[in-house]
Write an enzyme that holds these catalytic residues in place. Structure first.
Site, PDB file in Angstrom:
ATOM      1  CE  LYS B  96      -4.263  -1.720   0.269  1.00 42.57           C
ATOM      2  NZ  LYS B  96      -5.213  -1.518  -0.864  1.00 42.57           N
ATOM      3  CD  GLU B 118     -10.268   4.175   0.423  1.00 42.25           C
ATOM      4  OE1 GLU B 118     -10.171   5.394   0.197  1.00 42.25           O
ATOM      5  OE2 GLU B 118      -9.529   3.326  -0.113  1.00 42.25           O
ATOM      6  CB  SER B 385       0.055  -7.965  -1.138  1.00 43.04           C
ATOM      7  OG  SER B 385      -0.907  -8.687  -0.398  1.00 43.04           O
TER       8      SER B 385
END
Lengths: 266, 403
Positions: B96, B118, B385
């Protein structure tokens, strides 16, 4: 001439400002939805905006979000909304009805199917909040069926884009009075008046102003320069919890009558 | 495929990936989106911006992340070699950060002092709070009340980083509702606020921009494959919620027609039970959160509540580029259940000493399924990830362990 066009022509002739109340279909009571629609007209509504409940109403504040959630919990969908319009039309063939909502319910229902069913039920226009002009090609079947697409203009709308919206407007142009969500209150009347004047220079379409109008005073202020005012959250809030036809009718009159009177003061 | 498609040609100028994508938002947001699109299309070609981003990715995020041959896991499974792209080793513990570093630089260039985001699992919220702290920007993170409950550690991390975490109590109180609330904030505060969307969804230019910032994953992995193995992998796999880590890995390989691509969606308790979040495998085309894509909804068009053991996959839509890749038959999307993901989590921990995020554990489970049926000289490249530290409480609670 569409029912919406006829209504605005009549308002202009009479020198009156239009009153467009918004209610969420199925709220407060699915049983008395048609009663509520007639009560809106009896209390002075010129056009009815009927909200189609959607699970993810990104442009709406808490009042309308919760009304949508209540309606969805009762299983209200597009087919039921159209059935109410059909029932309303048994007694009222003059008052224009605009369905307001979001694109996904229409997309899933099917554009062609929705267009023919809505036109048959007696719907006059649609205001799909998340379908800007750029994406409106999918709505061609609606236009083919005679449904008018009500476009929104906003404080952030740039001049070139405003010209485009004005050129494409049909029925009426809905000016969103401030950058925000429905039900918030931060009206700056001078700014709104200036933007409405800008629209008038470019378009013959009537201009309705909505978002943040909640009572007779704010409606009267907007009526100085708008062709119609839209009132949603404050009305939905007032109706919340009413269960009987009598209570729904009484609350509708108590809320709208002073606003109607304020709009009719010359 | 019958005809050659140049997958680098998407999206078009309107942000469309074939029938998907676009800008389905309220009028008020059209101007800020146009402003953002203009700024981003300029910056992505700007050598100074690119150099600043590269510098941050290397010195702040810790890139490049390695590809790691999980030998004991591969041996346990039997079949092809499983390689892991170690995005879990990035600063803040997931892919991210690739996106938030990029978008924060865009925000800075656009002169926006306040960022909003969000978050579902909290990884994107943490990554946003992190870059906001570093650049001195005010940060507000919207998070579903349900997710706040199951990701307490990440909520506290965000607060430590100086962000305001706002609980969202509307709708299903999860990621989709947090996205709605962030959009409402943005529409109200457009003048000074930059909205950092955490996945490849939302209106144009977000699916493009978030993909570009995550595409470093696939570019690195492709070069690492050629350098270390002298060949490309046979198959790629990654988990798909909104789909940002997946598109990040896949994108550099889309025009390599011989590389098979498989996305792993959250099948929850099983697709047949209805308790899942597999938008591509079990949904239909619709419009949600500003784009046309596959969504999970009922016949009235109401978005349905989803289920996954991993908060980060608990989303009823998916990035429009994935919808496009599915319809183009360039990528396959399959479901991995909660139980399969948890088994993979434990197996990876015991064989390789790696605690994977529950989201990433779906990809590991899918990599195992793929490797099993492939020859020993085959290669499955799996995007790991994120790391699993944030999930230990969820796993303990699920397995009846008191920690």
């Amino acid at each position: 001439m569409s029912r919406i066009d006829r209504r605005f022509a009549a308002l202009k002739m009479a020198g009156r400002t239009g009153l467009i109340p918004f209610v969420t279909a199925g709220d407060p009571s699915p049983e008395h939805m048609v009663v509520l629609m007639h009560a809106l007209v009896d209390a002075g509504a010129d056009i009815i905006e009927l909200g189609v409940p959607f699970s993810d109403p990104m442009a709406d504040g808490p009042v309308i979000q919760h009304a949508s959630e209540r309606a969805i919990a009762k299983g209200i969908g597009l087919a039921q909304v159209l059935a109410w319009v059909t029932a309303f039309r048994e007694r009222d063939t003059d008052t224009p009805i605009v369905l307001m909502g979001y694109l996904n319910p229409v997309e899933i229902h099917g554009y062609v199917r929705f267009a023919s069913e809505a036109a048959k039920a007696g719907v006059d226009g649609v205001l799909l909040v998340d379908c800007p002009l750029e994406e409106a090609a999918v709505l061609q079947p609606l236009r083919d069926a005679g449904l008018q697409q009500i476009l929104l203009a906003a404080p952030t709308t740039a001049p070139a884009r405003m010209a485009q919206l004005c050129g494409s407007a049909e029925g009426f142009l809905y000016y969103v009075s401030f950058a925000g969500i429905t039900g918030a209150a931060q009206l700056n009347t001078a700014d709104i008046a200036a933007r409405v004047a800008e629209i008038r220079r470019q378009s013959k379409a009537p201009v309705a102003v909505g978002f943040g109008i909640r009572d007779a005073t704010s409606a009267r202020a907007i009526a100085e320069f708008a062709d119609a005012v839209v009132i949603g959250s404050a009305l939905v809030d007032r109706l919340d919890g009413a269960t009987s036809a009598e209570d729904i009718t009484a609350r509708t009159h108590a809320f709208l009558a002073p606003i109607r009177a304020a709009l009719d003061v010359h | 495929m019958n005809k050659i498609v140049d997958f680098n040609a998407y999206p078009d100028a309107q942000g469309r990936f074939g029938n998907y994508g676009g800008s389905y938002v309220a009028e008020t947001l059209m101007a800020p989106l146009a402003e953002l699109t203009e700024a981003y299309l300029r910056l992505r070609e700007d050598p100074e911006f690119i150099a600043e981003l590269d510098h941050d990715l290397k010195h702040y995020v810790g890139r490049p992340s390695p590809i790691y041959h999980a030998e004991r896991l591969s041996k346990h499974v039997g079949g092809a070699r499983i390689l892991l792209k170690r995005e879990d080793l990035n600063h803040t513990g997931a892919h991210k950060i690739n996106n938030t570093v990029g978008q924060a630089l865009v925000a800075k260039r656009m002169g926006k002092p306040r960022i909003i985001a969000e978050t579902g699992a909290g990884q994107h919220g943490v990554a946003s709070a992190t870059v906001a702290a570093r650049l001195g920007l005010k940060c507000v993170v919207y998070m579903g009340a349900v997710d706040i409950e199951r990701q307490k550690i990440n909520v506290y991390r965000m607060k430590l980083l100086g962000a305001d975490v706002v609980p969202v109590t509307s709708g299903s109180k999860t990621l989709k509702d947090a996205l709605n609330e962030a959009m409402r904030d943005w529409v109200t505060n457009v003048a000074d606020t930059f909205y950092i969307i955490g996945t490849v969804a939302g209106p144009h230019p977000y699916p493009l921009m978030v993909r570009d910032f995550n595409a470093i994953v696939g570019r690195e992995a492709r070069a690492q494959m050629l350098e270390q193995y002298g060949r490309l992998p046979d198959v790629l796999t990654a988990c798909v919620g909104g789909g940002s880590n997946a598109i990040g890995l896949f994108h550099a390989f889309l025009n390599d027609a011989d590389v098979r691509i498989v996305g792993a969606e959250a099948a929850g308790e099983g697709i047949a039970t209805g308790h899942h979040a597999a938008s591509l495998a079990a949904g239909r085309p619709g419009v949600l959160h500003g784009n046309r894509t596959y969504v999970l909804c009922d016949d009235n068009g109401q978005i349905t509540e989803t289920h996954s053991v991993s908060a980060g996959l608990d989303y009823p839509g998916v990035g429009p580029e994935h919808a496009f890749l599915k319809d183009a038959n360039r990528a396959e999307y399959v479901g991995v259940t909660d139980d399969e993901a948890l088994k993979a989590f434990h197996l990876l921990a015991r064989t390789e000493g790696i605690l994977a995020a529950l989201e990433s554990s779906h990809a590991v489970a899918q990599a195992m399924k793929l490797a099993r049926d492939m020859p020993k000289d085959g290669i499955v490249l799996c995007n790991l990830s994120g790391r699993g530290d944030k999930d230990v409480h969820t796993i303990a609670a699920r397995e009846g362990v008191d920690v």
